[in-house]
Motif scaffolding. Sequence first.
Motif, PDB file in Angstrom:
ATOM      1  N   THR A   1       0.828  -1.018  -0.052  1.00 42.99           N
ATOM      2  CA  THR A   1      -0.002  -0.064  -0.056  1.00 42.99           C
ATOM      3  C   THR A   1       0.829   1.198   0.005  1.00 42.99           C
ATOM      4  N   GLU A   2       2.085   1.143   0.521  1.00 43.62           N
ATOM      5  CA  GLU A   2       2.871   2.373   0.559  1.00 43.62           C
ATOM      6  C   GLU A   2       4.269   2.148  -0.371  1.00 43.62           C
ATOM      7  N   PRO A   3       4.450   3.303  -1.161  1.00 42.24           N
ATOM      8  CA  PRO A   3       5.676   3.082  -1.920  1.00 42.24           C
ATOM      9  C   PRO A   3       6.856   2.788  -1.310  1.00 42.24           C
ATOM     10  N   ALA A   4       7.752   1.809  -1.924  1.00 45.16           N
ATOM     11  CA  ALA A   4       9.083   1.781  -1.251  1.00 45.16           C
ATOM     12  C   ALA A   4       9.955   2.978  -1.121  1.00 45.16           C
ATOM     13  N   ALA A   5      10.736   3.090  -0.031  1.00 43.51           N
ATOM     14  CA  ALA A   5      11.660   4.184   0.005  1.00 43.51           C
ATOM     15  C   ALA A   5      12.737   3.995  -0.819  1.00 43.51           C
ATOM     16  N   GLY A   6      13.440   5.176  -1.418  1.00 43.20           N
ATOM     17  CA  GLY A   6      14.369   4.915  -2.090  1.00 43.20           C
ATOM     18  C   GLY A   6      14.412   4.777  -3.537  1.00 43.20           C
TER      19      GLY A   6
ATOM     20  N   VAL B   1       9.881   5.598 -12.918  1.00 44.51           N
ATOM     21  CA  VAL B   1       9.851   4.199 -12.650  1.00 44.51           C
ATOM     22  C   VAL B   1       8.787   3.591 -13.477  1.00 44.51           C
ATOM     23  N   ALA B   2       8.739   2.155 -13.526  1.00 44.14           N
ATOM     24  CA  ALA B   2       7.735   1.208 -13.975  1.00 44.14           C
ATOM     25  C   ALA B   2       7.120   0.760 -12.799  1.00 44.14           C
ATOM     26  N   LEU B   3       5.689   0.785 -13.008  1.00 42.79           N
ATOM     27  CA  LEU B   3       4.833   0.205 -11.943  1.00 42.79           C
ATOM     28  C   LEU B   3       3.915  -1.012 -12.706  1.00 42.79           C
ATOM     29  N   LYS B   4       4.077  -2.129 -11.664  1.00 45.75           N
ATOM     30  CA  LYS B   4       3.267  -3.437 -12.178  1.00 45.75           C
ATOM     31  C   LYS B   4       2.422  -3.859 -11.062  1.00 45.75           C
TER      32      LYS B   4
ATOM     33  N   GLY C   1      -2.231  -3.714 -16.084  1.00 47.28           N
ATOM     34  CA  GLY C   1      -1.382  -3.880 -14.900  1.00 47.28           C
ATOM     35  C   GLY C   1       0.056  -3.535 -14.990  1.00 47.28           C
ATOM     36  N   VAL C   2       0.414  -2.650 -15.929  1.00 46.63           N
ATOM     37  CA  VAL C   2       1.503  -2.041 -16.122  1.00 46.63           C
ATOM     38  C   VAL C   2       1.409  -0.656 -16.687  1.00 46.63           C
ATOM     39  N   ALA C   3       2.251   0.350 -15.885  1.00 47.19           N
ATOM     40  CA  ALA C   3       2.314   1.618 -16.170  1.00 47.19           C
ATOM     41  C   ALA C   3       3.950   2.121 -16.274  1.00 47.19           C
ATOM     42  N   LEU C   4       4.381   2.712 -17.139  1.00 42.60           N
ATOM     43  CA  LEU C   4       5.553   3.312 -17.402  1.00 42.60           C
ATOM     44  C   LEU C   4       5.928   4.523 -17.361  1.00 42.60           C
ATOM     45  N   GLY C   5       7.187   5.133 -17.193  1.00 38.86           N
ATOM     46  CA  GLY C   5       7.417   6.766 -16.907  1.00 38.86           C
ATOM     47  C   GLY C   5       6.976   7.287 -15.885  1.00 38.86           C
ATOM     48  N   ILE C   6       6.688   6.787 -14.676  1.00 37.68           N
ATOM     49  CA  ILE C   6       6.212   7.382 -13.609  1.00 37.68           C
ATOM     50  C   ILE C   6       7.193   8.319 -12.906  1.00 37.68           C
ATOM     51  N   LEU C   7       6.915   9.725 -12.926  1.00 34.65           N
ATOM     52  CA  LEU C   7       7.934  10.723 -12.672  1.00 34.65           C
ATOM     53  C   LEU C   7       8.513  10.956 -10.977  1.00 34.65           C
ATOM     54  N   ASP C   8       7.331  10.757 -10.180  1.00 35.09           N
ATOM     55  CA  ASP C   8       7.607  10.919  -8.650  1.00 35.09           C
ATOM     56  C   ASP C   8       6.556  10.185  -8.092  1.00 35.09           C
ATOM     57  N   GLU C   9       6.765  10.317  -6.691  1.00 38.49           N
ATOM     58  CA  GLU C   9       5.948   9.704  -5.599  1.00 38.49           C
ATOM     59  C   GLU C   9       4.484   9.936  -5.796  1.00 38.49           C
ATOM     60  N   ALA C  10       4.206  11.243  -5.989  1.00 40.09           N
ATOM     61  CA  ALA C  10       2.642  11.395  -5.932  1.00 40.09           C
ATOM     62  C   ALA C  10       2.031  11.126  -7.140  1.00 40.09           C
TER      63      ALA C  10
ATOM     64  N   ALA D   1       7.812  -2.155  -8.546  1.00 38.28           N
ATOM     65  CA  ALA D   1       8.361  -0.892  -9.132  1.00 38.28           C
ATOM     66  C   ALA D   1       9.779  -1.056  -9.446  1.00 38.28           C
ATOM     67  N   GLN D   2      10.416  -0.569 -10.480  1.00 36.81           N
ATOM     68  CA  GLN D   2      11.598  -0.613 -10.984  1.00 36.81           C
ATOM     69  C   GLN D   2      12.084   0.633 -11.771  1.00 36.81           C
ATOM     70  N   PRO D   3      13.200   1.261 -11.862  1.00 37.95           N
ATOM     71  CA  PRO D   3      13.718   2.500 -12.489  1.00 37.95           C
ATOM     72  C   PRO D   3      13.518   1.947 -14.158  1.00 37.95           C
ATOM     73  N   MET D   4      13.319   3.194 -14.761  1.00 35.81           N
ATOM     74  CA  MET D   4      13.116   2.924 -16.134  1.00 35.81           C
ATOM     75  C   MET D   4      14.403   2.682 -16.777  1.00 35.81           C
ATOM     76  N   ALA D   5      14.558   1.964 -17.759  1.00 32.31           N
ATOM     77  CA  ALA D   5      15.924   2.010 -18.510  1.00 32.31           C
ATOM     78  C   ALA D   5      15.713   1.973 -20.028  1.00 32.31           C
ATOM     79  N   ARG D   6      16.797   2.410 -20.729  1.00 27.89           N
ATOM     80  CA  ARG D   6      16.812   2.293 -22.216  1.00 27.89           C
ATOM     81  C   ARG D   6      17.902   1.589 -22.697  1.00 27.89           C
ATOM     82  N   PRO D   7      17.384   0.402 -23.369  1.00 24.83           N
ATOM     83  CA  PRO D   7      18.270  -0.559 -23.666  1.00 24.83           C
ATOM     84  C   PRO D   7      18.906  -0.462 -25.206  1.00 24.83           C
TER      85      PRO D   7
END
Length: 667
Positions: free
Chosen positions: A485-490, A495-498, A512-521, A548-554
């Motif tokens: 329920t609470e976003p992980a710290a750090g 980020v990408a959210l799933k 169930g997937v969202a990409l490029g989320i810019l901040d905690e809000a 959640a995981q950081p966005m990456a450009r491969p």
Amino acid sequence: MRELLAPRSIALIGASADASRLTARPQRYLRRHGFGGALHLVHRRASEINGEATRPDIPEGVEFAYVLLGTDHVEAQVAEAARKGAKLCCILADGFAEAGPEGEERQRRVVEAAHTGGMRVLGPNSMGVVNLQDRIACTVNAALEAESLLPGRVALVSQSGSMMGAILSRGAARGLGFSHLIGTGNEADLSAGEIAGMLVDDPGVDAVMLFLEAIRAPEAFAEAAAKAHARGKPIIAFKLGRSEYGAELAASHTGALAGSDAAVDAFFRAHGILRATTLEGFLELPSLAIGQRAVVRPAAVSVLTTTGGGGAMAVDALGVAGVEARAPDAAASEALSAVGMRAGARLLDMTLAGTKPDRIRAAIEALDRDAETAVIVPVIGSSAQFRPADAVAGITAAEARKPVAAFLVPQADASLRLLAEAGIAGFRTPESLADALRAFLSWRAPHPVAAEVPALSLPAEPDEADAREALAALGLESDWARFETEPAAGLRYPVALKILSPDLAHKTEVGGVALGILDEAALRREMAAMRERVRVAAPDARLRGFLAQPMARPLAEAILGYRHSPEVGSIVMLGAGGILAELNRDVSLRLAPVDEETAHAMIAEVRALRVVQGFRNLPRGDTDALARAIVALSRLALVPEVAEAEVNPLMIHESGLTVADAWVIRR
């Protein structure tokens, strides 16, 4: 082994006096082709059949009992044969495992009755055993109506009884003789792989051919193949079922791509079994492979021709199959010049020289000096039809260290027979030539890989986070976090959210997937919206929170998958990743586990990954890290509870990799 391949006493249970019936054939064929052992005709009512006395029961200690009765009578006769000490029982009837659950249970009881008495079973649905070297024709196959048969040193094991006769007759037409032909049918007990291993041990057998509809008991094939390699005897397979439709039933992309036939290809490759995809190629591969070893060879051939059009057809078909017809090197060119011939491009055209045997022989022996060619391919035109002795004399007389594979452009059966008698492969079509040479040039020794058992644990119903933890235990780690329920710290934004759920293998399809989320809000807003979307789209899915995981450009994306195939065992797959995984069949497969050398070979086989291997000066990706990832995932072969695993996409960077999505399925 002996009771199967060369029995000295045979009981025909249910032999018939009616010559029109299938069950009358074994007696007729055994007598026609000179069986010299003891033959017992078992019949409850008739006193004699075709002038030979019968008996009402199975004799004591018979070596080979062939049950010719209907399905309902088989179980009792098998039990009786076992009680009387028979060593092996062959069953003609159908109506067993192929007939559904009731037939499966009937088949189980038959095998149990046989094993209780120490007897092995061939079949059910078996057309029997033929041993031409020892004049044993215990079969119902109509091809044995022939007055005489050509013995040889090639054995055939066929799951299809009718194909035994078809291959026997096609072989005879071209001068190919057989040592044994054995129909395995349902393989309730003895499998094709186990019988192949017995044949490899037979000193009268130089090669084993397998006509397969399925692979049962893969470990027996692996054992036979290792033994065959040690003895220098090739095993050559023709397997039906190359359609990919069955792969649609799998639960993941890996299942869809690594269908049963692709897994079979990987299985044959790993165990050093040559695979033909044309019947003609299947028939000629023994002549090409006998006396040769499974080694790394140049993937090129030298072609000489007495017909320009025929030679061009051969070069073209070879190229489609991935086999290069190459111009002679300096040593071969010098040898050609010495006999008055000029080296050309990819084809030594001898049309004007004709088929004079001395010229053909000289050309073959000159091309034999080429260090970069593996096989010499003479292409012969019309003379092969009208002057067979002259047409192939130069081929059969040539003294070459390299194998020779001839393509006869016209219909030239007499020439094909002369080639077969000389032990030289001869082909009727350029496509079958290319098929056989592709198989021969890709033939490698069995390559077992030792690997440590990974220490990992999985819950009964894993979600993506569980899959990632398992991958991390294998050595495939990426930056990610799970929370409810609470976003992980750090978190490192964007980020990408799933959504996390054990019920959703493909989360994008249900929102169930969202990409490029810019901040905690923004992340909190998306969490609420995603939870609602998924509940509407998949109301029965169990939701366990978020990942959640950081966005990456491969530089590129790959799909890396593992699957346990019930037919051949464990396989690992590499292919084009992301949405391309199902649109393109650009994949490489191997039996798992693999080593890094094999992993690099897999990378080289995937066309889409050329962009990370220095293609047109593009940045190079970390293919070493990718190879280590393939090796790591392949170690799941040592974890019995895992049925499938997938990373898609696996992002490839200049340094390192990113696991963008992961999934594991338990057995």
